[in-house]
Each structure stands twice: as structure tokens, then as C-alpha cells.
Design an enzyme around this catalytic site. Structure first.
Site, PDB file in Angstrom:
ATOM      1  CB  VAL A   1      38.103  42.296  36.940  1.00 38.18           C
ATOM      2  CG1 VAL A   1      39.137  43.445  37.651  1.00 38.18           C
ATOM      3  CG2 VAL A   1      36.947  42.934  36.525  1.00 38.18           C
TER       4      VAL A   1
ATOM      5  NE  ARG B   1      27.522  46.645  36.185  1.00 33.30           N
ATOM      6  CZ  ARG B   1      28.640  46.163  36.409  1.00 33.30           C
ATOM      7  NH1 ARG B   1      28.808  44.923  36.521  1.00 33.30           N
ATOM      8  NH2 ARG B   1      29.787  47.071  36.638  1.00 33.30           N
TER       9      ARG B   1
ATOM     10  CE  LYS C   1      46.544  38.692  45.876  1.00 35.67           C
ATOM     11  NZ  LYS C   1      45.764  37.913  45.124  1.00 35.67           N
TER      12      LYS C   1
ATOM     13  CB  ALA D   1      36.401  32.054  45.360  1.00 33.97           C
TER      14      ALA D   1
ATOM     15  N   GLY E   1      43.662  37.099  52.569  1.00 33.91           N
ATOM     16  CA  GLY E   1      44.350  35.885  52.738  1.00 33.91           C
ATOM     17  C   GLY E   1      44.418  35.066  51.431  1.00 33.91           C
TER      18      GLY E   1
ATOM     19  CG  ASN F   1      46.228  39.307  39.325  1.00 34.78           C
ATOM     20  OD1 ASN F   1      46.370  40.423  38.895  1.00 34.78           O
ATOM     21  ND2 ASN F   1      45.311  39.054  40.449  1.00 34.78           N
TER      22      ASN F   1
ATOM     23  CD  GLU G   1      41.270  44.493  42.018  1.00 34.15           C
ATOM     24  OE1 GLU G   1      41.529  45.889  41.433  1.00 34.15           O
ATOM     25  OE2 GLU G   1      40.269  44.619  42.836  1.00 34.15           O
TER      26      GLU G   1
END
Length: 318
Positions: free
Chosen positions: A266, A31, A178, A127, A123, A243, A268
Site C-alpha cells: 500500500v 485476515r 507528508k 517501524a 511521528g 512513499n 498511502e
């Protein structure tokens, strides 16, 4: 090769580091306001401690996706559909990095990308560690072995080892499911239940997501590999895992909305939990941990009560 990465988050920056280290011509597409911020600071908000590699920053979708050899989709699953129609259907490979299930359709990310040659990269890849060039491994899955090998060579470095697979269904399902188990692992952390409970949760979680995968045509050995067990372990234990952190907030007494607000990014696993719970019911697949997480997220079930129900289930052989 000329590569355009669609997205500006942690996975996008990770892919940019790998591709730049391999000498490719890389554009990062996002963006306008986000790209401007990145131009000014030379950094991504999600990885603010990391200087961006030598990439071209752009918000011009049409220009960035016309003259390229490979596109990399590094956006959340629920945002993928809105961007697919803007991609030129040129027959060039698309690499999908998303780990989720589209809530409205129960489709996997590769299915949203249509008839293009799609390879799935997945995998145990935190990051920040990969960007710091710490050793890691991944798997790239594609039904076309030639495309899988092309994408493998695109990303593989002396610190990032990439294997190939033709089990696209298994690799994508492993990456999506997962996140559900990672939410549960975070709840275990938030309740301060200890490592015994967490180990049991992860082990039984792997059993039920493998069970779902087999019902959908995936190979069970995929779930014992990097995309399955490897990613599951990392996501359930890493302090950086979104998560898991979200689940920890739930375990400490927050509601779903409060935990999402606290996370500030976010997660997921939330829409994926709803989608996978529905798929499991339709297929008659037993997934008690997944349904317990769904109860906590969407029905207001107290985490300790959900745990009690799991522990009181009818005894059976392992």
C-alpha cells in the site's frame, strides 16, 4: 491493559512491540490467511526479519474487540471505514495510527471512527527501527487530555518517548500530507537531482502543508514538531519509506501503475494526493508541489516537465 491491534502490517507489529514491552495483554487481529502465515512463521511478511513479540494472533473480530480496554487501528486509511462498524462502540479509547485522507469523503481517520474517544499516534517512526528498540519519539493527539495521557503511558518506553497534543487536526493532516512530499522527494532521487533540490523541496513542502493545516484550523507549530517536520524528514530520506520509494520509481520513468506494482504494498500517498489536491482547490490554498505530484500521478505529466513548471513559477518573497 487488554489491547487489540487491528492490522498485521509494519505499524501493527511496531505497536505490538511497544505494548508488549510495557507488559500489556496484546491481541493482533487480521485476515485468516495472514494470521495463519504469522502463526506458522512467527513473523510478519512486512517485517520478515523480526520475530513477533508475545501476542495473541486472531482473525475473530468479534471476540477480539469485545473484551478489551483499548483498540489500536493500524490499517490503511482507505480500509478504515469497512472495519469501523465492527468495532464495539463501548466508549473505550481507540488509537488511530493511519496517515491519510479517505478519498471518497475527504475525512481524516479519526473522523471515520465516530463518537468514540479517539487518540492519534504519529511521528517519525520507521517501524523496523522501533521494533529493534532504537530510540524514537512520537506525539499522541486527543481533544481529551486525560485520554491523551492514558495513551501516552500505554506506549511510552525507555526507547520510545511520547508527547501529548490536543491538535488532532494538525497531527493527522501532517501525517497524511507528508506522504505527498515524500513521493516528490522520491522523484527527486529518481531524477538524481541531489540534496540541494531535495532540501528545497522538503522546506517548501512544509510551507504548503502548514498553509493547508492553518486553513483547516490546525496550529502552525504542530507542523514544526514530531508529527510534521520530524515525520516529513524521516519519510523523505529513509530508504524504507514506501512513499519515497514509490516516487523514486516514478522518477526513473515508471508509470503510476508500474511503480505501484513494483512497490508491492500500500502507498498511502497516492489516494491522499488526490484528496488533498481537491481540498486545496476548494479552499483556495496554494499547494504547487501537491498539484505537481497529482499531475504526475493522475494526468501523465512527465516528472521533469513538472519540475520545470515549479522552477518557472512567478518569483516571490519567501
Amino acid at each position: 491493559m487488554r489491547v487489540t491491534i487491528v492490522g498485521t502490517g509494519q505499524m501493527a507489529v511496531m505497536c505490538a512491540r511497544l505494548l508488549c514491552d510495557n507488559g500489556h495483554d496484546v491481541s493482533l487481529l487480521g485476515r485468516r490467511e495472514t494470521i495463519e502465515q504469522m502463526r506458522q512463521t512467527g513473523r510478519s511478511r512486512q517485517l520478515s526479519e523480526v520475530t513477533l513479540p508475545d501476542v495473541r494472533l486472531t482473525s475473530d473480530f468479534e471476540a477480539a474487540t469485545q473484551q478489551l480496554d483499548v483498540a489500536v487501528m493500524a490499517v490503511p486509511t482507505q480500509q478504515t471505514r469497512a472495519l469501523v462498524d465492527q468495532l464495539s462502540d463501548s466508549g473505550r479509547p481507540v488509537v488511530s495510527c493511519a496517515k491519510g485522507i479517505e478519498l471518497s469523503t475527504n475525512l481524516r481517520p479519526s473522523q471515520l471512527l465516530g463518537r468514540r474517544p479517539v487518540a492519534v499516534l504519529s511521528g517519525p517512526n520507521i517501524a523496523g527501527e522501533v521494533v529493534a528498540r532504537k530510540a524514537a519519539g512520537a506525539v499522541v493527539a486527543c481533544e481529551d487530555q486525560g485520554v491523551a495521557e492514558q495513551v501516552r503511558d500505554l506506549f511510552a518506553t525507555d526507547y520510545f518517548r511520547v508527547y501529548t497534543s490536543d491538535d488532532v487536526v494538525g497531527v493527522e493532516l501532517a501525517g497524511a500530507t507528508k506522504n505527498i512530499i515524500a513521493i516528490a522527494a522520491g522523484i527527486v532521487d529518481g531524477l538524481d537531482l541531489g540534496n540541494n533540490a531535495k532540501a528545497a523541496l522538503i522546506t517548501r513542502g512544509l510551507v504548503e502543508i502548514t498553509r493547508l493545516g492553518e486553513s483547516m484550523g490546525a496550529r502552525p507549530d504542530t507542523f514544526a514538531g514530531l508529527a510534521g517536520m520530524g515525520d516529513l524528514i524521516t519519510t523523505c530520506f529513509s530508504p524504507e519509506g514506501r512513499n519515497r520509494r514509490f516516487g523514486e520509481h516514478l522518477g526513473r520513468g515508471m508509470s503510476t501503475d508500474e511503480a505501484l506494482a513494483k512497490l508491492g504494498s500500500v502507498c498511502e500517498g497516492v489516494p491522499t494526493t488526490k484528496a488533498v489536491a481537491g481540498i486545496a482547490r476548494k479552499r483556495g490554498v496554494e499547494m504547487p508541489i501537491t498539484h505537481s505530484v497529482a499531475g504526475i500521478l493522475f494526468d501523465g505529466v512527465d516528472p521533469r516537465e513538472a519540475l520545470g513548471r515549479l522552477m518557472r513559477r512567478e518569483p516571490k518573497p519567501e
